[in-house]
Design a protein around this motif. Structure first.
Motif, short mmCIF file in Angstrom:
data_model
loop_
_atom_site.label_atom_id
_atom_site.label_comp_id
_atom_site.label_asym_id
_atom_site.label_seq_id
_atom_site.Cartn_x
_atom_site.Cartn_y
_atom_site.Cartn_z
N SER A 93 7.64 -86.45 -7.42
CA SER A 93 8.27 -85.73 -8.17
C SER A 93 8.64 -86.51 -9.59
N GLY A 94 8.78 -87.97 -9.32
CA GLY A 94 9.22 -88.77 -10.60
C GLY A 94 7.81 -89.18 -11.38
N ARG A 148 5.19 -86.77 -11.49
CA ARG A 148 4.82 -85.58 -11.96
C ARG A 148 5.60 -85.49 -13.25
N ALA A 149 6.95 -85.72 -13.19
CA ALA A 149 7.89 -85.91 -14.59
C ALA A 149 7.38 -86.78 -15.48
N GLU A 150 6.98 -87.82 -15.08
CA GLU A 150 6.47 -89.12 -16.12
C GLU A 150 5.14 -88.82 -16.50
N GLY A 159 4.05 -85.71 -17.11
CA GLY A 159 4.45 -84.60 -18.10
C GLY A 159 4.89 -85.18 -19.37
N ARG A 160 5.52 -85.97 -19.23
CA ARG A 160 6.23 -86.81 -20.40
C ARG A 160 5.15 -87.34 -21.07
#
Length: 470
Positions: free
Chosen positions: A44-45, A47-49, A51-52
């Motif tokens: 999840s982390g 994936r968020a990174e 995306g950023r």
């Protein structure tokens, strides 16, 4: 139960072993569960990174595209600007070199054309212009390099004509006027009459030089001003300590350059075949008078005044028969009581201060003199305005112009002006100069002025001075 017999193992042993297995299985499940939870959290982390980072990459890509577009636009604009600057620079160079010229500025009151030109009238003026043009074009210090040559001479033509006649350089005033007319016929050559004021000639030279030194088309300014210290400060003002400007200024020398101009450091050029190297002098002399003997033809000596030294001893020493004497003045009538002729010589001046001589005496009315002397500060009358015509300063003059002095008051103004020494002293060639050329305040061997401005040598020998000026 016999030891070593499998059958003898208790069932409880299997139970215990199963329980141990289940414990290990449960621990394994917990481990796997924890690993999965951790992996999910990391994923999840990440994936968020991701995306950023993807968004940042998108933004940076857009910025890069904008920067690339802007840079290309700037490159095109820069190329256009460089092309325009190239054209401007080319046009500027063409403009700076389109009409290059050399300016020759001459104070004609001090830099005098040679007699061989001035005595030939219009033809002499044309020859002087041609030779001056050739000399300037050929002078290596001037670097004309094919540039046009402009010549402007400013002078007091009336005073200069009279001075040339006194010097013997002219036989008539028309000769000089014809010379100027011939000189002005040359292209870009001007001989300008600026009137009787010395200050106007210097002012014209200064303002013309200051105007042309700003023009880059003006490659050189040659100034014929070597004779007068007044041009030292003027040259300083024009050059202003700039080496490039000093390189564009040359001094044209006739009379040897005075020290204030030499100290400026500008280059000095000389055209000795065109301009005189000496000052104008008064060459008018009283014709010598001789006393001749009929028998011997010998002449008597003459005094410094040009008159014969005749005395009783001189006449009688010629032996018999007596010599016949020719004199410029009639002798006294012969009397029957005397066998000798007595000749009276005119009185000699007590003192001759120099080439110009003594200033003409001014008749004074004491009352008028006191009236003029009482005027103080801004109420003083303008000497130039009342003695030499309209003041050149006009409304800028700080002295009074709107006054109508009578004859006695004009004499008083002239007398007070003469208390100020002329800067040229006995070398002054201005006929209507209002200043003094020797001290006018000497009475019975004493300078009566308490604050005399004249130097010691401008007083008769032996004068007692109250205030000596070195």
């Amino acid at each position: 139960m016999v030891m070593g017999d499998p059958m003898a193992t208790s069932i409880m042993d299997f139970v215990q072993r199963y329980r141990d297995y289940e414990g290990r299985r449960d621990a394994t499940h917990e481990l796997i569960k924890d690993l999965m939870i951790y992996a999910e959290r990391v994923e999840s982390g990440m994936r968020a990174e991701n995306g950023r980072l993807v968004q940042q990459l998108r933004e940076l890509t857009m910025d890069l595209e904008d920067a690339t577009k802007s840079r290309r636009q700037l490159q095109h604009r820069l190329q256009d600007a460089e092309e325009r600057m190239g054209f401007v620079s080319l046009d500027n160079d063409q403009l700076k070199n389109q009409n290059p010229y050399v300016l020759v500025l001459i104070d004609g009151n001090g830099l005098i054309f040679r007699q061989v030109f001035t005595q030939q009238g219009a033809e002499g003026g044309r020859r002087a212009a041609i030779e001056l043009h050739s000399a300037v074009a050929a002078e290596p210090l001037i670097h004309a390099n094919g540039a046009k040559i402009l010549v402007k001479v400013v002078a007091d033509m009336t005073g200069l004509t009279k001075a040339l006649r006194r010097d013997g350089s002219l036989s008539s005033e028309n000769e000089f006027h014809d010379f100027v007319a011939g000189f002005n016929q040359a292209h870009f050559f001007d001989f300008v009459d600026v009137g009787t004021s010395k200050d106007i000639a210097a002012s014209k030279v200064k303002e013309t030089a200051l105007f042309h030194i700003q023009n880059r088309n003006c490659k050189q300014i040659v100034m014929g001003v070597s004779h007068d210290p007044i041009y030292g400060p003027i040259l300083d003002e024009i050059i202003r300590g700039e080496a490039s400007t000093q390189e564009r200024i040359k001094v044209l020398e006739g009379f040897p350059t005075v020290r204030p101009i030499v100290s400026i450091g500008a280059g000095i050029v000389r055209f000795q075949d065109i301009f005189r190297s000496d000052k104008l002098t008064d060459r008018r002399t009283v014709s010598s008078h001789s006393v001749q003997s009929v028998q011997s033809g010998s002449s008597l000596s003459t005094s410094a005044s040009g008159l014969p030294n005749i005395s009783y001893a001189t006449v009688t020493q010629k032996a018999s028969p007596p010599p016949q004497i020719t004199l410029p003045i009639p002798l006294a009538p012969k009397t029957t009581n005397s066998s000798l002729r007595v000749v009276k010589q005119p009185p000699k001046p007590a003192w001759n201060p120099g080439p110009r001589g003594l200033d003409a005496p001014i008749p004074l009315n004491p009352i008028a003199l006191e009236t003029i002397k009482k005027r103080k500060d801004n109420n003083k009358l303008c000497n130039n305005h009342f003695l030499r015509g309209p003041c050149a300063k006009g409304d800028d003059c700080c002295f009074v112009h709107d006054y109508n002095p009578n004859k006695d008051e004009k004499n008083a103004i002239a007398f007070l002006a003469r208390l100020n020494p002329c800067t040229n002293g006995q070398d002054c060639d201005v006929d209507n100069c209002i200043y003094g050329h020797h001290c006018p305040s000497v009475v019975n061997g004493i300078c009566t002025h308490p604050f005399c401005k004249f130097r010691t040598e401008e007083h008769p020998p032996g004068t007692k001075l109250r205030n000596m000026k070195s």
